[in-house]
Design a protein around this motif. Sequence first.
Motif, PDB file in Angstrom:
ATOM      1  N   LEU A  91      31.495  25.821  33.689  1.00 18.81           N
ATOM      2  CA  LEU A  91      30.949  26.923  32.905  1.00 18.81           C
ATOM      3  C   LEU A  91      31.902  28.095  33.044  1.00 18.81           C
ATOM      4  O   LEU A  91      32.519  28.283  34.091  1.00 18.81           O
ATOM      5  CB  LEU A  91      29.562  27.325  33.404  1.00 18.81           C
ATOM      6  N   GLY A  92      32.024  28.896  31.999  1.00 15.56           N
ATOM      7  CA  GLY A  92      32.928  30.040  32.093  1.00 15.56           C
ATOM      8  C   GLY A  92      33.353  30.550  30.743  1.00 15.56           C
ATOM      9  O   GLY A  92      32.530  30.673  29.819  1.00 15.56           O
ATOM     10  N   ILE A  93      34.637  30.809  30.610  1.00 17.83           N
ATOM     11  CA  ILE A  93      35.184  31.476  29.433  1.00 17.83           C
ATOM     12  C   ILE A  93      36.403  30.709  28.936  1.00 17.83           C
ATOM     13  O   ILE A  93      37.194  30.212  29.743  1.00 17.83           O
ATOM     14  CB  ILE A  93      35.566  32.936  29.785  1.00 17.83           C
ATOM     15  N   VAL A  94      36.512  30.554  27.618  1.00 16.80           N
ATOM     16  CA  VAL A  94      37.701  29.923  27.051  1.00 16.80           C
ATOM     17  C   VAL A  94      38.431  30.918  26.153  1.00 16.80           C
ATOM     18  O   VAL A  94      37.817  31.748  25.486  1.00 16.80           O
ATOM     19  CB  VAL A  94      37.380  28.637  26.253  1.00 16.80           C
ATOM     20  N   PHE A 148      27.851  35.783  34.988  1.00 11.65           N
ATOM     21  CA  PHE A 148      29.235  36.094  34.677  1.00 11.65           C
ATOM     22  C   PHE A 148      29.364  37.554  34.236  1.00 11.65           C
ATOM     23  O   PHE A 148      28.523  38.063  33.493  1.00 11.65           O
ATOM     24  CB  PHE A 148      29.756  35.224  33.533  1.00 11.65           C
ATOM     25  N   VAL A 149      30.407  38.217  34.690  1.00 10.56           N
ATOM     26  CA  VAL A 149      30.886  39.470  34.119  1.00 10.56           C
ATOM     27  C   VAL A 149      32.336  39.251  33.740  1.00 10.56           C
ATOM     28  O   VAL A 149      33.125  38.730  34.535  1.00 10.56           O
ATOM     29  CB  VAL A 149      30.765  40.649  35.110  1.00 10.56           C
ATOM     30  N   PHE A 150      32.678  39.647  32.517  1.00 12.91           N
ATOM     31  CA  PHE A 150      34.044  39.447  32.035  1.00 12.91           C
ATOM     32  C   PHE A 150      34.575  40.737  31.441  1.00 12.91           C
ATOM     33  O   PHE A 150      33.902  41.394  30.648  1.00 12.91           O
ATOM     34  CB  PHE A 150      34.081  38.349  30.975  1.00 12.91           C
ATOM     35  N   ASP A 151      35.780  41.101  31.868  1.00 14.75           N
ATOM     36  CA  ASP A 151      36.486  42.255  31.310  1.00 14.75           C
ATOM     37  C   ASP A 151      37.615  41.724  30.431  1.00 14.75           C
ATOM     38  O   ASP A 151      38.625  41.225  30.945  1.00 14.75           O
ATOM     39  CB  ASP A 151      37.050  43.124  32.434  1.00 14.75           C
ATOM     40  N   PRO A 152      37.464  41.812  29.106  1.00 14.73           N
ATOM     41  CA  PRO A 152      38.474  41.233  28.218  1.00 14.73           C
ATOM     42  C   PRO A 152      39.778  42.015  28.196  1.00 14.73           C
ATOM     43  O   PRO A 152      40.796  41.516  27.720  1.00 14.73           O
ATOM     44  CB  PRO A 152      37.794  41.259  26.848  1.00 14.73           C
ATOM     45  N   ALA A 155      41.370  40.234  31.137  1.00 16.10           N
ATOM     46  CA  ALA A 155      40.956  38.838  31.323  1.00 16.10           C
ATOM     47  C   ALA A 155      40.461  38.578  32.742  1.00 16.10           C
ATOM     48  O   ALA A 155      40.843  37.594  33.381  1.00 16.10           O
ATOM     49  CB  ALA A 155      42.091  37.886  30.958  1.00 16.10           C
ATOM     50  N   SER A 156      39.594  39.456  33.258  1.00 15.33           N
ATOM     51  CA  SER A 156      39.061  39.347  34.608  1.00 15.33           C
ATOM     52  C   SER A 156      37.643  38.793  34.566  1.00 15.33           C
ATOM     53  O   SER A 156      36.810  39.258  33.787  1.00 15.33           O
ATOM     54  CB  SER A 156      39.035  40.722  35.295  1.00 15.33           C
ATOM     55  N   LEU A 157      37.372  37.821  35.436  1.00 10.19           N
ATOM     56  CA  LEU A 157      36.054  37.191  35.473  1.00 10.19           C
ATOM     57  C   LEU A 157      35.458  37.299  36.869  1.00 10.19           C
ATOM     58  O   LEU A 157      36.118  37.015  37.868  1.00 10.19           O
ATOM     59  CB  LEU A 157      36.154  35.715  35.087  1.00 10.19           C
ATOM     60  N   TRP A 158      34.193  37.762  36.923  1.00 11.16           N
ATOM     61  CA  TRP A 158      33.400  37.758  38.148  1.00 11.16           C
ATOM     62  C   TRP A 158      32.308  36.710  37.990  1.00 11.16           C
ATOM     63  O   TRP A 158      31.726  36.567  36.902  1.00 11.16           O
ATOM     64  CB  TRP A 158      32.744  39.108  38.393  1.00 11.16           C
ATOM     65  N   ILE A 159      31.997  35.975  39.063  1.00 10.80           N
ATOM     66  CA  ILE A 159      30.967  34.950  38.978  1.00 10.80           C
ATOM     67  C   ILE A 159      29.906  35.199  40.043  1.00 10.80           C
ATOM     68  O   ILE A 159      30.168  35.790  41.098  1.00 10.80           O
ATOM     69  CB  ILE A 159      31.547  33.532  39.143  1.00 10.80           C
ATOM     70  N   ASP A 168      31.878  41.571  44.038  1.00 13.75           N
ATOM     71  CA  ASP A 168      31.128  42.680  43.468  1.00 13.75           C
ATOM     72  C   ASP A 168      31.739  43.095  42.126  1.00 13.75           C
ATOM     73  O   ASP A 168      32.881  43.557  42.076  1.00 13.75           O
ATOM     74  CB  ASP A 168      31.162  43.859  44.437  1.00 13.75           C
ATOM     75  N   PRO A 169      30.994  42.937  41.013  1.00 19.30           N
ATOM     76  CA  PRO A 169      31.553  43.287  39.697  1.00 19.30           C
ATOM     77  C   PRO A 169      31.632  44.785  39.437  1.00 19.30           C
ATOM     78  O   PRO A 169      32.197  45.199  38.426  1.00 19.30           O
ATOM     79  CB  PRO A 169      30.585  42.618  38.720  1.00 19.30           C
ATOM     80  N   VAL A 170      31.074  45.598  40.339  1.00 25.17           N
ATOM     81  CA  VAL A 170      31.140  47.049  40.178  1.00 25.17           C
ATOM     82  C   VAL A 170      32.367  47.621  40.870  1.00 25.17           C
ATOM     83  O   VAL A 170      33.122  48.399  40.294  1.00 25.17           O
ATOM     84  CB  VAL A 170      29.860  47.717  40.713  1.00 25.17           C
ATOM     85  N   SER A 171      32.593  47.217  42.111  1.00 27.26           N
ATOM     86  CA  SER A 171      33.688  47.812  42.883  1.00 27.26           C
ATOM     87  C   SER A 171      34.668  46.797  43.454  1.00 27.26           C
ATOM     88  O   SER A 171      35.689  47.184  44.029  1.00 27.26           O
ATOM     89  CB  SER A 171      33.116  48.637  44.040  1.00 27.26           C
ATOM     90  N   GLY A 172      34.378  45.519  43.317  1.00 24.17           N
ATOM     91  CA  GLY A 172      35.239  44.503  43.916  1.00 24.17           C
ATOM     92  C   GLY A 172      36.245  43.917  42.949  1.00 24.17           C
ATOM     93  O   GLY A 172      36.142  44.060  41.730  1.00 24.17           O
ATOM     94  N   ALA A 173      37.259  43.266  43.512  1.00 25.63           N
ATOM     95  CA  ALA A 173      38.259  42.566  42.699  1.00 25.63           C
ATOM     96  C   ALA A 173      37.606  41.378  42.003  1.00 25.63           C
ATOM     97  O   ALA A 173      36.623  40.813  42.506  1.00 25.63           O
ATOM     98  CB  ALA A 173      39.410  42.096  43.580  1.00 25.63           C
ATOM     99  N   PRO A 174      38.113  40.971  40.847  1.00 20.37           N
ATOM    100  CA  PRO A 174      37.521  39.840  40.138  1.00 20.37           C
ATOM    101  C   PRO A 174      37.717  38.530  40.890  1.00 20.37           C
ATOM    102  O   PRO A 174      38.615  38.405  41.735  1.00 20.37           O
ATOM    103  CB  PRO A 174      38.272  39.833  38.803  1.00 20.37           C
TER     104      PRO A 174
END
Length: 289
Positions: A91-94, A148-152, A155-159, A168-174
């Motif tokens: 599961l994820g992003i293509v 999932f949080v994705f920053d287009p 191209a950063s993905l948090w799971i 952490d999708p707020v302050s952590g690295a993806p």
Amino acid sequence: MSLLMLRAAILAQGGDTGPPVDIGSAWELDVARRPGGYTLSDGNQTAINTSGGSDYRRWVPAAKAIRPTDGRRYWEVLCASSGAVEFDGYLGIVSDEQREEYDAGNNPITLGSIGYRGNGSLWSSNTGTASQRLSGLATYGAGDVVMFVFDPGDASLWIGLNGIWRDDPVSGAPTWNAAPSAGFYPQIQGRDPGDGGTLRSLPSQFSYPVPPGTQALGYEDPDLRIYQTHAFIEFAWDRDLSIAEVEAWLDLGGGPRLTSGNVSLFLDHGGGTALSAAHAALYIEVDLS
């Protein structure tokens, strides 16, 4: 939420938190890119491998793309209860480039895509060769909610899984970064019969809160914004209206591109375009256009 419902809103800034509000629409999976062996249901939001056989490498992307300028987006996938305790698929992003290989027998983890596998590994490659990047992540399967949080923009993905973020999708690295693309598509894969899941894109569908600084996947900018209004009545609504700090507003006609700020009383019979009012104690408009 419909434009009519927004127009009828009476909002108080700083009040108690209410239930989730859906501004936008639910995202669907792409019916034109549904490989053989998959069944779509729930308004094309659920994809299940019903007859694809074991180790089925195809997958179903969303019909819409997250564009580089869309900002961070959050979504969930509810794993099908008919699937295995530990999913074999991803599961994820293509990426836009990977999207066209939905039925080519390739897993959704190359050409700038990122896939979180049910066995607790993460795979991604910016080329056509698959590569495992991380292992030892939480495993997932039937009934789990994958987050999932994705920053287009980069191209950063948090799971995350069942309310717990791996990073952490707020302050952590993806969790992982991929290569830039013109568009990215959430996707659902079920490599074994019964595997698959439901794409959740609106707050009312989510099991967990949208992280600060992130919008729901299905969010769309509204045509109307209202801030700190005590009373608002409008008939014959139109578009592109903003209101701030209004005590009372009565609009019988309406018009586009109207802005009001710090008005104690506003009466509008007829409406007009390109009108702004600021710091007015009393405002009356009759048949202006």
